[in-house]
Design a protein around this motif. Sequence first.
Motif, PDB file in Angstrom:
ATOM      1  N   PRO A   1      -6.288   0.533  -0.435  1.00 11.16           N
ATOM      2  CA  PRO A   1      -5.417  -0.643  -0.340  1.00 11.16           C
ATOM      3  C   PRO A   1      -6.201  -1.895   0.062  1.00 11.16           C
ATOM      4  O   PRO A   1      -7.175  -1.820   0.814  1.00 11.16           O
ATOM      5  N   GLN A   2      -5.754  -3.025  -0.470  1.00 17.82           N
ATOM      6  CA  GLN A   2      -6.298  -4.319  -0.023  1.00 17.82           C
ATOM      7  C   GLN A   2      -5.577  -4.699   1.271  1.00 17.82           C
ATOM      8  O   GLN A   2      -4.352  -4.776   1.289  1.00 17.82           O
ATOM      9  N   MET A   3      -6.338  -4.963   2.312  1.00 17.71           N
ATOM     10  CA  MET A   3      -5.720  -5.330   3.577  1.00 17.71           C
ATOM     11  C   MET A   3      -6.262  -6.663   4.063  1.00 17.71           C
ATOM     12  O   MET A   3      -7.384  -6.747   4.579  1.00 17.71           O
ATOM     13  N   HIS A   4      -5.476  -7.708   3.841  1.00 16.82           N
ATOM     14  CA  HIS A   4      -5.801  -9.052   4.295  1.00 16.82           C
ATOM     15  C   HIS A   4      -4.915  -9.382   5.494  1.00 16.82           C
ATOM     16  O   HIS A   4      -3.978  -8.645   5.813  1.00 16.82           O
ATOM     17  N   ALA A   5      -5.197 -10.491   6.127  1.00 21.35           N
ATOM     18  CA  ALA A   5      -4.424 -10.857   7.318  1.00 21.35           C
ATOM     19  C   ALA A   5      -2.943 -10.964   7.019  1.00 21.35           C
ATOM     20  O   ALA A   5      -2.101 -10.498   7.801  1.00 21.35           O
ATOM     21  N   TRP A   6      -2.593 -11.564   5.874  1.00 17.42           N
ATOM     22  CA  TRP A   6      -1.189 -11.817   5.550  1.00 17.42           C
ATOM     23  C   TRP A   6      -0.766 -11.198   4.222  1.00 17.42           C
ATOM     24  O   TRP A   6       0.277 -11.567   3.670  1.00 17.42           O
ATOM     25  N   ALA A   7      -1.535 -10.278   3.683  1.00 14.41           N
ATOM     26  CA  ALA A   7      -1.177  -9.660   2.406  1.00 14.41           C
ATOM     27  C   ALA A   7      -1.750  -8.243   2.340  1.00 14.41           C
ATOM     28  O   ALA A   7      -2.835  -7.984   2.859  1.00 14.41           O
ATOM     29  N   THR A   8      -0.994  -7.361   1.678  1.00 13.61           N
ATOM     30  CA  THR A   8      -1.421  -5.979   1.513  1.00 13.61           C
ATOM     31  C   THR A   8      -1.208  -5.551   0.069  1.00 13.61           C
ATOM     32  O   THR A   8      -0.083  -5.617  -0.438  1.00 13.61           O
ATOM     33  N   GLY A   9      -2.275  -5.119  -0.584  1.00 14.21           N
ATOM     34  CA  GLY A   9      -2.184  -4.611  -1.947  1.00 14.21           C
ATOM     35  C   GLY A   9      -2.131  -3.095  -1.938  1.00 14.21           C
ATOM     36  O   GLY A   9      -3.021  -2.446  -1.367  1.00 14.21           O
ATOM     37  N   ILE A  10      -1.104  -2.514  -2.560  1.00 16.18           N
ATOM     38  CA  ILE A  10      -0.917  -1.069  -2.477  1.00 16.18           C
ATOM     39  C   ILE A  10      -1.008  -0.373  -3.836  1.00 16.18           C
ATOM     40  O   ILE A  10      -0.521   0.750  -3.990  1.00 16.18           O
ATOM     41  N   ASP A  11      -1.640  -1.016  -4.823  1.00 20.91           N
ATOM     42  CA  ASP A  11      -1.912  -0.323  -6.085  1.00 20.91           C
ATOM     43  C   ASP A  11      -3.242   0.414  -5.921  1.00 20.91           C
ATOM     44  O   ASP A  11      -4.301  -0.212  -5.919  1.00 20.91           O
ATOM     45  N   THR A  12      -3.173   1.721  -5.787  1.00 21.67           N
ATOM     46  CA  THR A  12      -4.387   2.524  -5.629  1.00 21.67           C
ATOM     47  C   THR A  12      -4.614   3.428  -6.843  1.00 21.67           C
ATOM     48  O   THR A  12      -5.174   4.514  -6.732  1.00 21.67           O
ATOM     49  N   GLY A  13      -4.212   2.931  -8.007  1.00 24.66           N
ATOM     50  CA  GLY A  13      -4.596   3.536  -9.279  1.00 24.66           C
ATOM     51  C   GLY A  13      -4.044   4.916  -9.573  1.00 24.66           C
ATOM     52  O   GLY A  13      -4.774   5.774 -10.088  1.00 24.66           O
ATOM     53  N   ALA A  14      -2.760   5.137  -9.319  1.00 24.19           N
ATOM     54  CA  ALA A  14      -2.183   6.460  -9.572  1.00 24.19           C
ATOM     55  C   ALA A  14      -2.380   6.905 -11.012  1.00 24.19           C
ATOM     56  O   ALA A  14      -2.740   8.057 -11.276  1.00 24.19           O
ATOM     57  N   VAL A  15      -2.160   6.013 -11.953  1.00 23.35           N
ATOM     58  CA  VAL A  15      -2.246   6.391 -13.362  1.00 23.35           C
ATOM     59  C   VAL A  15      -3.691   6.601 -13.809  1.00 23.35           C
ATOM     60  O   VAL A  15      -3.953   7.237 -14.829  1.00 23.35           O
ATOM     61  N   TYR A  16      -4.651   6.106 -13.021  1.00 23.74           N
ATOM     62  CA  TYR A  16      -6.074   6.267 -13.340  1.00 23.74           C
ATOM     63  C   TYR A  16      -6.694   7.467 -12.628  1.00 23.74           C
ATOM     64  O   TYR A  16      -7.918   7.605 -12.581  1.00 23.74           O
ATOM     65  N   GLY A  17      -5.866   8.307 -12.033  1.00 22.51           N
ATOM     66  CA  GLY A  17      -6.383   9.461 -11.329  1.00 22.51           C
ATOM     67  C   GLY A  17      -6.663   9.198  -9.867  1.00 22.51           C
ATOM     68  O   GLY A  17      -7.317  10.017  -9.197  1.00 22.51           O
ATOM     69  N   GLY A  18      -6.160   8.094  -9.344  1.00 26.16           N
ATOM     70  CA  GLY A  18      -6.360   7.752  -7.935  1.00 26.16           C
ATOM     71  C   GLY A  18      -5.269   8.319  -7.050  1.00 26.16           C
ATOM     72  O   GLY A  18      -5.059   9.530  -6.999  1.00 26.16           O
ATOM     73  N   ARG A  19      -4.549   7.426  -6.384  1.00 26.68           N
ATOM     74  CA  ARG A  19      -3.474   7.843  -5.481  1.00 26.68           C
ATOM     75  C   ARG A  19      -2.273   6.924  -5.658  1.00 26.68           C
ATOM     76  O   ARG A  19      -2.430   5.782  -6.102  1.00 26.68           O
ATOM     77  N   LEU A  20      -1.100   7.437  -5.318  1.00 24.78           N
ATOM     78  CA  LEU A  20       0.106   6.614  -5.268  1.00 24.78           C
ATOM     79  C   LEU A  20       0.380   6.338  -3.792  1.00 24.78           C
ATOM     80  O   LEU A  20       0.506   7.263  -2.992  1.00 24.78           O
ATOM     81  N   THR A  21       0.457   5.057  -3.453  1.00 28.12           N
ATOM     82  CA  THR A  21       0.510   4.640  -2.048  1.00 28.12           C
ATOM     83  C   THR A  21       1.820   3.944  -1.727  1.00 28.12           C
ATOM     84  O   THR A  21       2.386   3.231  -2.563  1.00 28.12           O
ATOM     85  N   ALA A  22       2.274   4.146  -0.502  1.00 26.97           N
ATOM     86  CA  ALA A  22       3.491   3.489  -0.008  1.00 26.97           C
ATOM     87  C   ALA A  22       3.227   2.899   1.373  1.00 26.97           C
ATOM     88  O   ALA A  22       2.419   3.417   2.145  1.00 26.97           O
ATOM     89  N   MET A  23       3.933   1.813   1.660  1.00 32.28           N
ATOM     90  CA  MET A  23       4.003   1.268   3.015  1.00 32.28           C
ATOM     91  C   MET A  23       5.373   1.660   3.562  1.00 32.28           C
ATOM     92  O   MET A  23       6.395   1.363   2.938  1.00 32.28           O
ATOM     93  N   VAL A  24       5.390   2.318   4.701  1.00 35.48           N
ATOM     94  CA  VAL A  24       6.628   2.814   5.292  1.00 35.48           C
ATOM     95  C   VAL A  24       6.873   2.099   6.616  1.00 35.48           C
ATOM     96  O   VAL A  24       6.071   2.218   7.553  1.00 35.48           O
ATOM     97  N   LEU A  25       7.971   1.347   6.673  1.00 31.16           N
ATOM     98  CA  LEU A  25       8.306   0.562   7.859  1.00 31.16           C
ATOM     99  C   LEU A  25       9.650   0.998   8.415  1.00 31.16           C
ATOM    100  O   LEU A  25      10.617   1.158   7.669  1.00 31.16           O
ATOM    101  N   HIS A  26       9.715   1.169   9.716  1.00 32.34           N
ATOM    102  CA  HIS A  26      10.981   1.487  10.372  1.00 32.34           C
ATOM    103  C   HIS A  26      11.847   0.232  10.491  1.00 32.34           C
ATOM    104  O   HIS A  26      11.365  -0.892  10.283  1.00 32.34           O
ATOM    105  N   ASP A  27      13.088   0.414  10.797  1.00 34.77           N
ATOM    106  CA  ASP A  27      14.057  -0.672  10.864  1.00 34.77           C
ATOM    107  C   ASP A  27      13.535  -1.820  11.736  1.00 34.77           C
ATOM    108  O   ASP A  27      13.259  -1.628  12.924  1.00 34.77           O
ATOM    109  N   GLY A  28      13.368  -3.008  11.131  1.00 33.49           N
ATOM    110  CA  GLY A  28      12.918  -4.183  11.863  1.00 33.49           C
ATOM    111  C   GLY A  28      11.433  -4.239  12.145  1.00 33.49           C
ATOM    112  O   GLY A  28      10.952  -5.223  12.731  1.00 33.49           O
TER     113      GLY A  28
END
Length: 231
Positions: free
Chosen positions: A179-206
């Motif tokens: 994942p791309q992790m910047h101060a104010w942005a997060t990229g979560i395309d980790t290339g599932a279709v290219y044989g990489g991984r499928l990634t999720a960001m999981v946040l609790h309420d609030g």
Amino acid sequence: MPRTIIIGDVHGCRDELARLIEHVGFASGDRVVMVGDLIVRGPDPCGTLDLLRELGAISVRGNHEDRLLRWRAGRSDPRGEPLGELSKETAQQLRKRDWAWLETLPYWLDLPEHGLRVVHAGLIPGLPIERQDPHTLMYVRCLGRYGEPVERRGGKTLWGQTYQGPPHVVFGHNARSEPQMHAWATGIDTGAVYGGRLTAMVLHDGERVPPPAARGEVLVSVPSRRRYVGR
């Protein structure tokens, strides 16, 4: 407590999507949010859309949805490119209910309870979201010398590097092994279709997105079964 589960580019990889949903322990009340590029390139576009509807998922519009919808409406591609063969194969499989859902997808989604915004590709830093070109939101990867949007891979300045927020932006499109992790942005395309991984960001309420040093605590992923296409 209900959670928000933001999932990266799935590209028709239904099996990986199902395994990720199981891995995070999806429960009633949880909300699934997709960053776009739901279909094309992967093996099961219709099954993927069926599962997303079953989950009650919401999504922004990705560049692949944009190309399919333009083609169906008889509008030319902004870059003058014909619809690719993989996109044509997907278009032939889609049903009326699939097209109807794709047409409703917005260019961005705001999740104020988490202090974040979801777009497919990115944005121009400093420009209000209402003034952003939809094409930029779906296609940008980097910024040029004068801050102009650049679609090609390999540019020197990733747009997220200069974006200062708020809100925090979660996006996909620019597939990388991590994942791309910047101060104010997060990229979560980790290339599932290219044989990489499928990634999720999981946040609790609030819950807000943690700083980069701790952000890995809210990111989960599952490996792809195989490489479906090359880049």
